[in-house]
Design a protein around this motif. Structure first.
Motif, PDB file in Angstrom:
ATOM      1  N   THR A 103      -4.894   9.619  -3.130  1.00 33.91           N
ATOM      2  CA  THR A 103      -4.656   9.508  -1.690  1.00 33.91           C
ATOM      3  C   THR A 103      -3.714   8.351  -1.380  1.00 33.91           C
ATOM      4  O   THR A 103      -2.824   8.457  -0.536  1.00 33.91           O
ATOM      5  CB  THR A 103      -5.985   9.305  -0.949  1.00 33.91           C
ATOM      6  N   ALA A 104      -3.919   7.230  -2.055  1.00 34.85           N
ATOM      7  CA  ALA A 104      -3.092   6.039  -1.830  1.00 34.85           C
ATOM      8  C   ALA A 104      -3.230   5.141  -3.046  1.00 34.85           C
ATOM      9  O   ALA A 104      -4.007   5.426  -3.979  1.00 34.85           O
ATOM     10  CB  ALA A 104      -3.517   5.308  -0.560  1.00 34.85           C
TER      11      ALA A 104
ATOM     12  N   ALA B 268      -5.445  11.251   5.294  1.00 36.06           N
ATOM     13  CA  ALA B 268      -4.053  11.275   4.862  1.00 36.06           C
ATOM     14  C   ALA B 268      -3.407  12.607   5.234  1.00 36.06           C
ATOM     15  O   ALA B 268      -4.069  13.649   5.229  1.00 36.06           O
ATOM     16  CB  ALA B 268      -3.973  11.062   3.352  1.00 36.06           C
TER      17      ALA B 268
ATOM     18  N   GLY C  71       1.350   5.462  -0.050  1.00 37.19           N
ATOM     19  CA  GLY C  71       0.731   6.744   0.260  1.00 37.19           C
ATOM     20  C   GLY C  71       1.795   7.760   0.618  1.00 37.19           C
ATOM     21  O   GLY C  71       3.002   7.497   0.541  1.00 37.19           O
TER      22      GLY C  71
ATOM     23  N   ASN D 232      -1.329  14.073  -0.176  1.00 32.91           N
ATOM     24  CA  ASN D 232      -1.653  13.228  -1.313  1.00 32.91           C
ATOM     25  C   ASN D 232      -0.393  12.843  -2.066  1.00 32.91           C
ATOM     26  O   ASN D 232       0.685  13.414  -1.861  1.00 32.91           O
ATOM     27  CB  ASN D 232      -2.624  13.938  -2.256  1.00 32.91           C
TER      28      ASN D 232
ATOM     29  N   LEU E 214      -1.463   4.922   7.529  1.00 34.74           N
ATOM     30  CA  LEU E 214      -1.707   4.659   6.111  1.00 34.74           C
ATOM     31  C   LEU E 214      -2.669   3.497   5.936  1.00 34.74           C
ATOM     32  O   LEU E 214      -3.575   3.543   5.100  1.00 34.74           O
ATOM     33  CB  LEU E 214      -0.372   4.373   5.412  1.00 34.74           C
TER      34      LEU E 214
ATOM     35  N   SER F   5      -6.471   4.064   4.263  1.00 33.92           N
ATOM     36  CA  SER F   5      -6.578   3.502   2.913  1.00 33.92           C
ATOM     37  C   SER F   5      -7.449   2.257   2.860  1.00 33.92           C
ATOM     38  O   SER F   5      -8.148   2.027   1.871  1.00 33.92           O
ATOM     39  CB  SER F   5      -5.188   3.174   2.364  1.00 33.92           C
TER      40      SER F   5
ATOM     41  N   ILE G 229       0.874  -1.174   0.000  1.00 36.34           N
ATOM     42  CA  ILE G 229       0.000   0.000   0.000  1.00 36.34           C
ATOM     43  C   ILE G 229       0.906   1.217   0.000  1.00 36.34           C
ATOM     44  O   ILE G 229       1.819   1.326   0.832  1.00 36.34           O
ATOM     45  CB  ILE G 229      -0.933   0.023   1.219  1.00 36.34           C
TER      46      ILE G 229
ATOM     47  N   LEU H  51       7.358   9.430   0.088  1.00 38.87           N
ATOM     48  CA  LEU H  51       6.327   8.406  -0.013  1.00 38.87           C
ATOM     49  C   LEU H  51       6.597   7.295   1.000  1.00 38.87           C
ATOM     50  O   LEU H  51       7.699   7.155   1.524  1.00 38.87           O
ATOM     51  CB  LEU H  51       6.296   7.816  -1.434  1.00 38.87           C
TER      52      LEU H  51
ATOM     53  N   TYR I 179       2.479   8.680  -9.020  1.00 44.03           N
ATOM     54  CA  TYR I 179       1.680   7.461  -9.171  1.00 44.03           C
ATOM     55  C   TYR I 179       2.008   6.774 -10.502  1.00 44.03           C
ATOM     56  O   TYR I 179       2.186   5.545 -10.560  1.00 44.03           O
ATOM     57  CB  TYR I 179       0.191   7.809  -9.100  1.00 44.03           C
TER      58      TYR I 179
END
Length: 416
Positions: free
Chosen positions: A237-238, A76, A57, A79, A65, A69, A55, A264, A85
């Motif tokens: 967000t995640a 959070a 985030g 972001n 987290l 999530s 995961i 991150l 991402y």
């Protein structure tokens, strides 16, 4: 001989003995039931997300987290940019990746933006996939799929309109962009049941006219114009990540945690769940201690019952002594009575436990999302039965020793 006398004595006091056995049975059922609920809750927490390797985030704590999530608890700290991402998604180790966008709500239920990949890759309870109870998955920009609890609590059906509110406790709603319920998920016993799911593009669409957390005065872009816009997300967000090979998990985790463009955090769901469970371990231990004290209380009650019956049984004991019964016979008879009561109570408690599990399993699963397994009696349960029987024998020694010390003359004496 002693066993026959003990059983005959128990039958002679059937009501009192029956109540004592019932108290022991209920206390044993409570103690074992707490353990079943504890292990079931632990397994259900672990099974909330299955098949997800990492995961990702914004950098914060691993438990934080995990909570926002997966369990939709909390928020959070920041972001993850869409560029980051995409960088992660493009890495060769990544087999699949699912974005998650949180922040809005609908009547106290969390709204989650994601893609169709969420319905393909999210798994729970050892590999079970999401299934629709009715409708279809996100066919239009303003479609939404709702969890089973959302549908049941709010009485929604496929085709009903939904208006999303800005933020978690906000009275500001996106009334100019209503959604339509396109599908209702089958019950999963996970936080998905309490989630309103929309597309990532829809999250961008409802915020077209918003700036700095508030709607720009006088701006209301028509839905037709919004549909023609570039609704590529600016941030997520995640993200849930699956890798090609388990051997690549730690290397990918390290690369994400050392990502140079922004801070991150990548966590392993199982490790974070264990950390979460360790936090509530004190309450878990306290609950077990309370249930153990209930068993101890029941055994002390049995000892008190034997004590209270001694005055009524003085003449009985005196007659036994007068007929040649040795003090050891009197002591042994009372101890055997206690052992028989404790054994019947413990075994009856196990029976109560499994009857209760059969009745409560579907109710607890649908209400709290906790799966209580019904398995054959475990070695631990046999040890509990033996411990209760042994404790029953021990606590009976005090009244038994007093009984065999009673003199024959005292037992035959009629007190006025």
């Amino acid at each position: 001989m002693i066993l026959r006398l003990a059983i005959a004595s128990l039958f002679a006091r059937a009501l009192t003995v029956g109540m004592t056995i019932l108290a022991i049975a209920l206390s044993v059922a409570l103690f074992l039931g707490v353990e079943k609920v504890r292990t079931g809750a632990k397994a259900s927490f672990a099974d909330t997300i299955s098949g997800t390797d990492l995961i990702v985030g914004a950098r914060s704590g691993s438990v934080q987290l995990l909570l926002y999530s997966v369990f939709r608890i909390g928020n959070a700290t920041n972001n993850v940019t869409w560029e980051s991402y995409q960088d992660i998604a493009a890495r060769p180790e990544v087999d699949w990746i699912v974005p998650i966008s949180l922040g809005d709500s609908h009547r106290q239920f969390r709204v989650m933006g994601t893609t169709r990949a969420f319905f393909e890759h999210y798994q729970y309870r050892q590999g079970r996939s999401l299934e629709l109870a009715n409708g279809e998955i996100l066919d239009d920009l303003f479609d939404t799929v709702i969890g089973a609890d959302v549908a049941e609590t709010l009485g929604y059906e496929v085709g009903d309109p939904i208006v999303v509110a800005h933020g978690l406790a906000s009275f500001t709603e996106h009334r100019d962009q209503p959604f339509r319920v396109s599908g209702i998920l089958a019950n999963t016993g996970t936080p998905v049941d309490r989630t309103v799911i929309v597309s990532m593009e829809a999250i961008e669409a409802i915020h077209v006219d918003w700036q700095n957390g508030a709607q720009a005065p006088g701006r209301s872009t028509p839905i037709e114009n919004i549909r023609e816009m570039d609704l590529t997300p600016q941030a997520v967000t995640a993200a849930l990540v699956g890798v090609d090979s388990p051997l690549q998990i730690f290397a990918l985790q390290r690369a994400i945690n050392e990502y140079p463009e922004e801070p991150l955090l990548a966590i392993l769901p199982g490790v974070a769940l264990q950390e979460l469970w360790s936090i509530v371990g004190i309450a878990e231990t306290a609950l077990l201690a309370v249930s153990a004290m209930v068993v101890v209380t029941a055994l002390i009650g049995m000892m008190a019952t034997i004590f209270s019956s001694l005055n009524e049984r003085r003449r009985e004991m005196a007659i036994f002594r007068a007929m040649g019964a040795r003090p050891a016979t009197i002591l042994g008879m009372l101890v055997i009575e206690a052992i028989v009561m404790a054994a019947i109570g413990a075994m009856l408690g196990v029976a109560f436990l499994y009857v209760g599990l059969i009745i409560a399993q579907p109710i607890v699963d649908s209400t709290f999302g906790i799966w209580l397994p019904i398995n054959a009696p475990t070695l631990q349960e046999f040890w509990v039965i033996l411990a209760v029987i042994g404790a029953g024998a021990i606590v009976s020694l005090v009244p038994a020793i007093r009984a065999y010390k009673m003199s024959v003359s005292d037992g035959m004496m009629v007190k006025t």
